[in-house]
Scaffold this motif. Structure first.
Motif, PDB file in Angstrom:
ATOM      1  N   ALA A  19      -7.190   1.242  10.494  1.00 55.84           N
ATOM      2  CA  ALA A  19      -7.450   2.679  10.337  1.00 55.84           C
ATOM      3  C   ALA A  19      -7.564   3.050   8.868  1.00 55.84           C
ATOM      4  N   ALA A  20      -6.693   2.479   8.028  1.00 55.68           N
ATOM      5  CA  ALA A  20      -6.778   2.748   6.594  1.00 55.68           C
ATOM      6  C   ALA A  20      -8.059   2.166   6.008  1.00 55.68           C
ATOM      7  N   ALA A  21      -8.474   1.001   6.502  1.00 51.21           N
ATOM      8  CA  ALA A  21      -9.708   0.389   6.010  1.00 51.21           C
ATOM      9  C   ALA A  21     -10.914   1.272   6.320  1.00 51.21           C
ATOM     10  N   ARG A  22     -10.932   1.908   7.499  1.00 50.61           N
ATOM     11  CA  ARG A  22     -12.031   2.820   7.822  1.00 50.61           C
ATOM     12  C   ARG A  22     -12.051   3.998   6.862  1.00 50.61           C
ATOM     13  N   LYS A  23     -10.884   4.482   6.504  1.00 44.03           N
ATOM     14  CA  LYS A  23     -10.787   5.597   5.564  1.00 44.03           C
ATOM     15  C   LYS A  23     -11.388   5.221   4.217  1.00 44.03           C
ATOM     16  N   PHE A  24     -11.176   3.968   3.772  1.00 44.08           N
ATOM     17  CA  PHE A  24     -11.648   3.520   2.451  1.00 44.08           C
ATOM     18  C   PHE A  24     -12.997   2.807   2.529  1.00 44.08           C
ATOM     19  N   ASN A  25     -13.552   2.751   3.749  1.00 43.17           N
ATOM     20  CA  ASN A  25     -14.867   2.130   3.943  1.00 43.17           C
ATOM     21  C   ASN A  25     -14.884   0.679   3.454  1.00 43.17           C
ATOM     22  N   ILE A  26     -13.843  -0.078   3.802  1.00 40.83           N
ATOM     23  CA  ILE A  26     -13.775  -1.503   3.491  1.00 40.83           C
ATOM     24  C   ILE A  26     -13.465  -2.259   4.778  1.00 40.83           C
ATOM     25  N   SER A  27     -13.626  -3.569   4.764  1.00 38.30           N
ATOM     26  CA  SER A  27     -13.331  -4.370   5.945  1.00 38.30           C
ATOM     27  C   SER A  27     -11.825  -4.527   6.113  1.00 38.30           C
ATOM     28  N   VAL A  28     -11.416  -4.886   7.319  1.00 35.41           N
ATOM     29  CA  VAL A  28      -9.991  -5.111   7.577  1.00 35.41           C
ATOM     30  C   VAL A  28      -9.470  -6.275   6.736  1.00 35.41           C
ATOM     31  N   SER A  29     -10.278  -7.326   6.594  1.00 36.53           N
ATOM     32  CA  SER A  29      -9.848  -8.474   5.789  1.00 36.53           C
ATOM     33  C   SER A  29      -9.677  -8.076   4.327  1.00 36.53           C
ATOM     34  N   ALA A  30     -10.573  -7.219   3.817  1.00 39.39           N
ATOM     35  CA  ALA A  30     -10.415  -6.745   2.439  1.00 39.39           C
ATOM     36  C   ALA A  30      -9.152  -5.903   2.303  1.00 39.39           C
ATOM     37  N   GLY A  31      -8.869  -5.075   3.315  1.00 43.67           N
ATOM     38  CA  GLY A  31      -7.648  -4.276   3.278  1.00 43.67           C
ATOM     39  C   GLY A  31      -6.401  -5.142   3.272  1.00 43.67           C
ATOM     40  N   SER A  32      -6.401  -6.213   4.047  1.00 40.12           N
ATOM     41  CA  SER A  32      -5.261  -7.131   4.070  1.00 40.12           C
ATOM     42  C   SER A  32      -5.071  -7.783   2.697  1.00 40.12           C
ATOM     43  N   ARG A  33      -6.192  -8.138   2.047  1.00 38.29           N
ATOM     44  CA  ARG A  33      -6.094  -8.729   0.706  1.00 38.29           C
ATOM     45  C   ARG A  33      -5.540  -7.723  -0.295  1.00 38.29           C
ATOM     46  N   TRP A  34      -5.929  -6.452  -0.146  1.00 41.67           N
ATOM     47  CA  TRP A  34      -5.405  -5.423  -1.041  1.00 41.67           C
ATOM     48  C   TRP A  34      -3.878  -5.319  -0.920  1.00 41.67           C
ATOM     49  N   LEU A  35      -3.376  -5.379   0.307  1.00 37.46           N
ATOM     50  CA  LEU A  35      -1.920  -5.325   0.488  1.00 37.46           C
ATOM     51  C   LEU A  35      -1.248  -6.549  -0.125  1.00 37.46           C
ATOM     52  N   GLN A  36      -1.844  -7.706   0.055  1.00 39.59           N
ATOM     53  CA  GLN A  36      -1.278  -8.924  -0.545  1.00 39.59           C
ATOM     54  C   GLN A  36      -1.276  -8.831  -2.063  1.00 39.59           C
ATOM     55  N   ASP A  37      -2.378  -8.337  -2.649  1.00 36.46           N
ATOM     56  CA  ASP A  37      -2.445  -8.175  -4.099  1.00 36.46           C
ATOM     57  C   ASP A  37      -1.363  -7.218  -4.591  1.00 36.46           C
ATOM     58  N   LEU A  38      -1.142  -6.157  -3.836  1.00 35.46           N
ATOM     59  CA  LEU A  38      -0.155  -5.157  -4.230  1.00 35.46           C
ATOM     60  C   LEU A  38       1.253  -5.758  -4.191  1.00 35.46           C
ATOM     61  N   GLU A  39       1.548  -6.514  -3.147  1.00 35.69           N
ATOM     62  CA  GLU A  39       2.871  -7.137  -3.040  1.00 35.69           C
ATOM     63  C   GLU A  39       3.068  -8.196  -4.122  1.00 35.69           C
ATOM     64  N   GLN A  40       2.018  -8.920  -4.465  1.00 38.99           N
ATOM     65  CA  GLN A  40       2.121  -9.899  -5.553  1.00 38.99           C
ATOM     66  C   GLN A  40       2.337  -9.193  -6.890  1.00 38.99           C
ATOM     67  N   LYS A  41       1.682  -8.049  -7.078  1.00 39.08           N
ATOM     68  CA  LYS A  41       1.846  -7.287  -8.316  1.00 39.08           C
ATOM     69  C   LYS A  41       3.291  -6.832  -8.501  1.00 39.08           C
ATOM     70  N   PHE A  42       3.907  -6.345  -7.407  1.00 41.91           N
ATOM     71  CA  PHE A  42       5.273  -5.841  -7.509  1.00 41.91           C
ATOM     72  C   PHE A  42       6.319  -6.928  -7.243  1.00 41.91           C
ATOM     73  N   GLY A  43       5.874  -8.084  -6.753  1.00 39.62           N
ATOM     74  CA  GLY A  43       6.786  -9.199  -6.540  1.00 39.62           C
ATOM     75  C   GLY A  43       7.765  -8.995  -5.406  1.00 39.62           C
ATOM     76  N   MET A  44       7.355  -8.231  -4.378  1.00 45.82           N
ATOM     77  CA  MET A  44       8.257  -7.971  -3.241  1.00 45.82           C
ATOM     78  C   MET A  44       7.431  -7.494  -2.055  1.00 45.82           C
TER      79      MET A  44
END
Length: 294
Positions: A19-44
């Motif tokens: 649902a969030a990916a539709r809001k940002f007009n990106i694919s679900v796989s891209a959205g999952s990568r964004w979450l992984q990048d964010l968690e790696q950035k904050f280290g948690m």
């Protein structure tokens, strides 16, 4: 990074990456990568999956609580900037019940597009409009006042567009073959046309002198489109229980006969559901105001 943080805010709000990916007009796989990048950035870890929904960890909740006001403020600023445009621009997803779409909505959209040619629409016409409310900008849904539709599950603003009592009607052709019902209980001996999407079941309610009775009519013909029910009753297929605004032209022309007029019926209510101003798009807000002011 700010886009990914805003994306995380919508993941929490919707409980869904898709649902969030539709809001940002990106694919679900891209959205999952964004979450992984964010968690790696904050280290948690920032989220966990529970009962097929994504919920924030304590750290994720902290990010959501502090950053979501900034997301709302930035979207509000974008909408204000859009106000400077001569014409509206953007896309609007609308889910609408068939009877309103057929009789009113298309005329309004056509009129709106004359002065706002840069707006695009997607219409999902369904009698179960509220089931799709979370995926739309505007939802137009009808229900009977005694049906008790599940509005408590919706985090949306509701405005009533119109009300109409039900009328019991039949064609003269049908009444030439069957005795005219004199009281509501007589309906149990007739062919009855009904829509669960209108009344919630095959129960028709009648009130007189402060006393109400619910008649469970025979399931002779069920259709989930009011206009098709109107066609059926006009052609003599049976007796129908339809909103007054839909049958009054046929009653005035003599195509249909109004029955049991000394009884009050339930009320058909049409409602508009939409996102609150903090999360709605500017173009959806403008079209919503256009609808409500017609």
């Amino acid at each position: 990074m700010l886009d990914k943080m805003a994306f995380f805010v919508y993941v929490v709000r919707t409980g869904s990456i898709s649902a969030a990916a539709r809001k940002f007009n990106i694919s679900v796989s891209a959205g999952s990568r964004w979450l992984q990048d964010l968690e790696q950035k904050f280290g948690m870890p920032l989220h966990r999956r529970s009962n097929r929904l994504l919920t924030p960890t304590p750290a994720g909740q902290k990010l959501f609580d502090d950053f979501s006001p900034m997301v709302d403020n930035s979207e509000h600023l974008c909408r204000q900037m859009q106000e400077f445009q001569l014409h509206d621009k953007g896309h609007i997803d609308i889910v609408c019940t068939p009877v309103y779409a057929n009789h009113y909505l298309m005329d309004m959209i056509s009129e709106y597009l004359i002065t706002n040619p840069d707006v695009t629409f997607n219409l999902n016409i369904t009698p179960w409009a509220l089931d799709h409310a979370a995926e739309s900008d505007l939802t137009i849904s009808a229900n009977a006042s005694y049906q008790g539709y599940r509005e408590h599950d919706l985090h949306l603003v509701r405005r009533e567009i119109m009300q109409s009592p039900f009328r019991v009607v039949a064609s003269q052709h049908y009444l030439d073959r069957q005795p005219t019902p004199q009281k509501p209980s007589d309906l149990t001996q007739h062919q009855c046309l009904f829509a669960t999407t209108l009344t919630g079941s095959n129960d028709w309610i009648f009130t007189k002198n402060g006393e109400s009775q619910i008649i469970k009519v025979p399931k002779s013909l069920e259709v989930n489109d009011s206009d098709l029910l109107l066609q059926g009753v006009t052609k003599g297929a049976g007796i129908a229980y339809l909103p007054a605004f839909l049958v009054e032209p046929e009653i005035e022309s003599g195509q249909l006969i109004s029955l049991l007029d000394d009884f009050d019926t339930s009320v058909w209510s049409l409602n508009l559901y939409y996102q609150p101003p903090a999360t709605a798009s500017a173009v959806a807000i403008h079209f919503k105001e256009f609808l409500l002011n017609k």
